[in-house]
Scaffold this motif. Structure first.
Motif, PDB file in Angstrom:
ATOM      1  N   ARG A 314       0.993  -1.008   0.073  1.00 43.94           N
ATOM      2  CA  ARG A 314      -0.224   0.152   0.240  1.00 43.94           C
ATOM      3  C   ARG A 314       1.297   1.145   0.070  1.00 43.94           C
ATOM      4  N   GLN A 315       0.803   2.087  -0.816  1.00 42.72           N
ATOM      5  CA  GLN A 315       1.575   3.531  -1.364  1.00 42.72           C
ATOM      6  C   GLN A 315       2.507   2.787  -1.152  1.00 42.72           C
ATOM      7  N   GLY A 316       3.092   2.526  -1.444  1.00 44.57           N
ATOM      8  CA  GLY A 316       4.924   1.694  -1.596  1.00 44.57           C
ATOM      9  C   GLY A 316       5.309   1.241  -0.172  1.00 44.57           C
ATOM     10  N   ARG A 317       4.254   0.810   0.705  1.00 46.67           N
ATOM     11  CA  ARG A 317       5.000   0.167   1.623  1.00 46.67           C
ATOM     12  C   ARG A 317       4.822  -1.074   1.814  1.00 46.67           C
ATOM     13  N   PHE A 336      10.655  -5.561  -8.756  1.00 44.70           N
ATOM     14  CA  PHE A 336       9.513  -4.945  -9.739  1.00 44.70           C
ATOM     15  C   PHE A 336       9.428  -3.721  -8.949  1.00 44.70           C
ATOM     16  N   GLU A 337      10.722  -2.639  -9.117  1.00 43.49           N
ATOM     17  CA  GLU A 337      11.382  -1.321  -8.475  1.00 43.49           C
ATOM     18  C   GLU A 337       9.884  -0.658  -8.533  1.00 43.49           C
ATOM     19  N   ALA A 338       9.677  -0.306  -9.686  1.00 42.61           N
ATOM     20  CA  ALA A 338       8.181   0.548 -10.344  1.00 42.61           C
ATOM     21  C   ALA A 338       6.872   0.283  -9.319  1.00 42.61           C
ATOM     22  N   ALA A 339       6.847  -1.412  -8.981  1.00 41.57           N
ATOM     23  CA  ALA A 339       5.692  -1.372  -8.471  1.00 41.57           C
ATOM     24  C   ALA A 339       5.435  -1.551  -6.826  1.00 41.57           C
ATOM     25  N   HIS A 361     -16.184   4.377 -11.882  1.00 41.55           N
ATOM     26  CA  HIS A 361     -15.553   5.516 -11.703  1.00 41.55           C
ATOM     27  C   HIS A 361     -13.718   5.368 -11.546  1.00 41.55           C
ATOM     28  N   SER A 362     -13.631   6.772 -11.485  1.00 43.17           N
ATOM     29  CA  SER A 362     -12.145   6.802 -11.875  1.00 43.17           C
ATOM     30  C   SER A 362     -10.776   6.771 -10.758  1.00 43.17           C
ATOM     31  N   GLY A 363      -9.631   6.328 -10.586  1.00 41.61           N
ATOM     32  CA  GLY A 363      -9.267   6.817  -9.657  1.00 41.61           C
ATOM     33  C   GLY A 363      -7.928   7.797 -10.128  1.00 41.61           C
ATOM     34  N   PRO A 364      -7.370   8.177  -8.500  1.00 44.10           N
ATOM     35  CA  PRO A 364      -7.216   9.621  -8.268  1.00 44.10           C
ATOM     36  C   PRO A 364      -6.317  10.290  -8.968  1.00 44.10           C
ATOM     37  N   THR A 365      -4.998   9.282  -9.690  1.00 47.66           N
ATOM     38  CA  THR A 365      -4.209  10.051 -10.181  1.00 47.66           C
ATOM     39  C   THR A 365      -3.655   9.639 -11.508  1.00 47.66           C
ATOM     40  N   ASN A 366      -2.680  10.374 -12.410  1.00 47.98           N
ATOM     41  CA  ASN A 366      -2.751   9.570 -13.737  1.00 47.98           C
ATOM     42  C   ASN A 366      -0.751   8.778 -13.422  1.00 47.98           C
ATOM     43  N   CYS A 367      -0.337   8.652 -12.681  1.00 46.10           N
ATOM     44  CA  CYS A 367       0.547   8.530 -12.013  1.00 46.10           C
ATOM     45  C   CYS A 367       0.989   6.908 -12.205  1.00 46.10           C
ATOM     46  N   ARG A 368       0.216   6.609 -12.622  1.00 51.51           N
ATOM     47  CA  ARG A 368       0.278   5.000 -12.175  1.00 51.51           C
ATOM     48  C   ARG A 368      -0.157   4.612 -12.827  1.00 51.51           C
ATOM     49  N   LEU A 369       0.266   2.817 -13.611  1.00 55.24           N
ATOM     50  CA  LEU A 369      -0.968   1.958 -14.425  1.00 55.24           C
ATOM     51  C   LEU A 369      -1.311   0.657 -14.174  1.00 55.24           C
ATOM     52  N   ARG A 370      -1.922   0.205 -14.223  1.00 56.08           N
ATOM     53  CA  ARG A 370      -2.376  -0.837 -13.190  1.00 56.08           C
ATOM     54  C   ARG A 370      -2.627  -2.242 -13.928  1.00 56.08           C
ATOM     55  N   ALA A 371      -2.236  -3.252 -13.810  1.00 54.83           N
ATOM     56  CA  ALA A 371      -1.862  -4.489 -13.959  1.00 54.83           C
ATOM     57  C   ALA A 371      -3.074  -5.323 -12.881  1.00 54.83           C
ATOM     58  N   ASP A 426      -0.027  -2.523  -9.480  1.00 60.81           N
ATOM     59  CA  ASP A 426      -0.158  -0.295  -9.664  1.00 60.81           C
ATOM     60  C   ASP A 426       1.422  -0.632 -10.009  1.00 60.81           C
ATOM     61  N   MET A 427       1.829   0.356 -10.807  1.00 57.97           N
ATOM     62  CA  MET A 427       3.384   0.847 -11.513  1.00 57.97           C
ATOM     63  C   MET A 427       3.114   1.892 -11.755  1.00 57.97           C
ATOM     64  N   TRP A 428       4.722   2.933 -11.776  1.00 58.27           N
ATOM     65  CA  TRP A 428       4.457   3.949 -11.793  1.00 58.27           C
ATOM     66  C   TRP A 428       4.844   4.112 -13.282  1.00 58.27           C
ATOM     67  N   HIS A 429       3.752   5.328 -13.663  1.00 59.31           N
ATOM     68  CA  HIS A 429       3.481   5.417 -14.662  1.00 59.31           C
ATOM     69  C   HIS A 429       5.649   5.703 -15.756  1.00 59.31           C
ATOM     70  N   PRO A 430       5.344   4.993 -17.034  1.00 58.96           N
ATOM     71  CA  PRO A 430       7.002   4.978 -17.301  1.00 58.96           C
ATOM     72  C   PRO A 430       7.463   6.085 -17.937  1.00 58.96           C
ATOM     73  N   GLU A 431       6.870   7.407 -18.262  1.00 59.28           N
ATOM     74  CA  GLU A 431       7.120   8.637 -18.059  1.00 59.28           C
ATOM     75  C   GLU A 431       7.692   9.243 -17.275  1.00 59.28           C
ATOM     76  N   LEU A 432       7.729   9.278 -15.636  1.00 57.74           N
ATOM     77  CA  LEU A 432       7.762   9.654 -15.046  1.00 57.74           C
ATOM     78  C   LEU A 432       9.895   8.677 -14.233  1.00 57.74           C
ATOM     79  N   THR A 433      10.290  10.558 -14.206  1.00 58.24           N
ATOM     80  CA  THR A 433      11.541  11.168 -13.947  1.00 58.24           C
ATOM     81  C   THR A 433      11.342  10.211 -12.106  1.00 58.24           C
ATOM     82  N   SER A 434      12.445   9.635 -12.725  1.00 54.47           N
ATOM     83  CA  SER A 434      13.368   8.838 -11.276  1.00 54.47           C
ATOM     84  C   SER A 434      12.490  10.076  -9.672  1.00 54.47           C
ATOM     85  N   HIS A 435      13.263  11.641  -9.992  1.00 56.69           N
ATOM     86  CA  HIS A 435      13.200  12.427  -9.392  1.00 56.69           C
ATOM     87  C   HIS A 435      11.724  12.234  -8.463  1.00 56.69           C
ATOM     88  N   GLU A 436      11.141  12.186 -10.301  1.00 54.49           N
ATOM     89  CA  GLU A 436       9.037  12.883  -9.215  1.00 54.49           C
ATOM     90  C   GLU A 436       8.658  11.105  -8.594  1.00 54.49           C
TER      91      GLU A 436
END
Ligand code: OGA
Ligand code: MN
Length: 443
Positions: A314-317, A336-339, A361-371, A426-436
């Motif tokens: 949950r939330q990266g934990r 799987f680092e990005a997940a 419904h729709s999720g809160p953020t466009n920063c993730r993709l969902r498998a 859920d995984m980070w959207h691939p276009e997010l930078t590592s800083h983001e």
């Protein structure tokens, strides 16, 4: 011009401070360059007099130092000194009282002292009972601390004296809609307030959340074409990324499409690890299901039937206890680092029993993709009796097969086949930078 500056400065200075105004002015000027020495000078004034301006200047100096050295402790003493100004009460000129109060609130919120901020806003309202903005601020602050009852109260009060206050209308509508549950009357009231409030176009009403909940409320009342009009309006105003994509927490430049191929995600080998091990993953999920460890989905999205989940991350934990029951699944996630680092997502098993419909419904953020990986899919399942609609695409699950979608797009689920279990990653959207990926606040 000079006269105006002097006047406004004088409005911060009470009769006592006027006696030492040239000292105070000098310290104020040197504060920018040398806040430490300024604090000493303010302190020496404060040894012998209750000077509102010295407390205020000291607070500003401490604030500056706290920013320079990034110290919460110093920020807290700045906050303390802003509050000291307020504690002096009547002897503080109105303009200074307001400045100190506004700063205290801003810094408390920044520091996460939200309940304290409520108290300061109340103090300001006591002093400036005619100011409508303060009441709005108080209402929002009540919402932030989760005191919806007091928030509702204050927005209702604002509407008694000003029935067309758009800010109060949307907030009251939001509260009624989100707390309505099965109460259709309350839902209708919420929708009506939201809609009237948005129509005012007043400052602070054109927010994604209000469009989102108005559209959702209308749909739950069966008023689908009105809902679509709200979503279209939100898209036209750039409040939503598009008619279909209604997330609120967005990084703007990211590629937007409802369905993704494994290749497009760039996480090919990590995703194939799930596919290649799907039978072991299924065994783990089934065992957890049979042990009745799944919990009800909590977001009030289910219309009918049974939809439960068992979270692993949950939330990266990582949820250590839960992962003990799904060791292979979690070991695949660990690679799987990005997940596993996705603070804007989850990893979970999802079980949906026959006879279930999940509201669109729709999720809160466009920063993730969902498998979704199909684990248990009834034999009789097909695209008619077991389906996920994402925007205007229809998907269905197959055992051992994986698909990827962007859940910030409107989606809806029906299961009229048999009991179904999937793994959701859920995984980070691939276009997010590592800083983001390292700095985006979690959701
Ligand atoms: C989702 C979703 C329901 C399910 O993954 O965002 O709504 O379990 N899924 O099929
Ligand atoms: Mn969903």
């Amino acid at each position: 011009m000079l006269q105006i500056i002097e006047l406004s400065y004088q409005s911060l200075t009470n009769a006592e401070d006027l006696i030492i105004i040239s000292d105070l002015d000098k310290i104020d000027i040197m504060r920018e360059e040398d806040p430490h020495t300024a604090v000493e000078h303010y302190d020496s004034i404060l040894q012998t007099r209750n000077s509102p301006r010295a407390f205020y200047g000291k607070a500003l100096a401490l604030l500056q130092i706290s920013r320079n050295v990034k110290s919460n402790k110093i920020l807290e003493s700045a906050i303390f000194n802003f509050k000291e100004v307020l504690a002096l009460g009547k002897i503080v000129p109105d303009a200074l009282f307001r400045l100190a109060g506004d700063e205290a609130i801003q810094q408390m919120k920044f520091r996460g002292f939200n309940t304290q901020a409520v108290k300061v806003i109340q103090t300001l309202i006591h002093r400036f009972p005619e100011d409508p903005m303060l009441k709005q601020t108080l209402g929002v602050q009540y919402l932030i601390i989760g005191d919806n009852k007091s928030a509702k109260n204050i927005f209702e009060k604002i509407l008694i004296t000003n029935p067309e206050n758009g800010f109060a209308l949307v907030h009251l509508g939001f509260i009624l809609k989100t707390q309505s549950g099965d109460n259709l009357h309350e839902l209708e009231m919420g929708v009506s307030y939201l809609s009237r409030g948005l129509a005012t176009r007043a400052e602070g009403v054109l927010e994604g959340n209000f469009f989102f909940h108005l559209g959702d409320g209308l749909r739950r009342l069966g008023r689908f074409s009105e809902a679509d009009a709200v979503y279209q309006e939100g898209a036209d105003l750039n409040i939503f990324k598009s008619f279909w994509q209604r997330s609120i927490y967005n990084v703007d430049r990211l590629k937007s499409q409802p369905i993704w191929t494994i290749d497009e995600t760039t996480y090919v080998s990590n995703l194939n690890n799930f596919v290649n091990n799907w039978k072991i993953i299924r065994l783990e999920a089934e065992k957890i299901f049979k042990a009745r460890k799944f919990e009800a989905e909590s977001e009030n999205l289910k219309d009918s039937g049974t939809w439960n989940q068992f979270e692993l991350y949950r939330q990266g934990r990582k949820l250590e206890k839960n992962c003990q029951l799904a060791p292979t699944t979690c070991s695949i996630v660990e690679k799987f680092e990005a997940a596993k680092t996705n603070r804007r997502g989850q990893i979970k098993f999802s079980v949906m029993l026959n006879g279930t419909h999940v509201h669109a419904h729709s999720g809160p953020t466009n920063c993730r993709l969902r498998a979704h990986l199909g684990l248990v899919v009834p034999d009789n399942a097909n695209e008619n009796n077991l389906k996920l609609r994402v925007a205007d695409n229809i998907l269905t699950w197959k055992e051992g097969e994986l698909f990827i979608f962007d859940d910030s797009f409107d989606h809806e689920v029906w299961n009229n086949s048999g009991d179904r279990i999937v793994l959701i990653v859920d995984m980070w959207h691939p276009e997010l930078t590592s800083h983001e990926r390292n700095t985006l606040p979690s959701i």
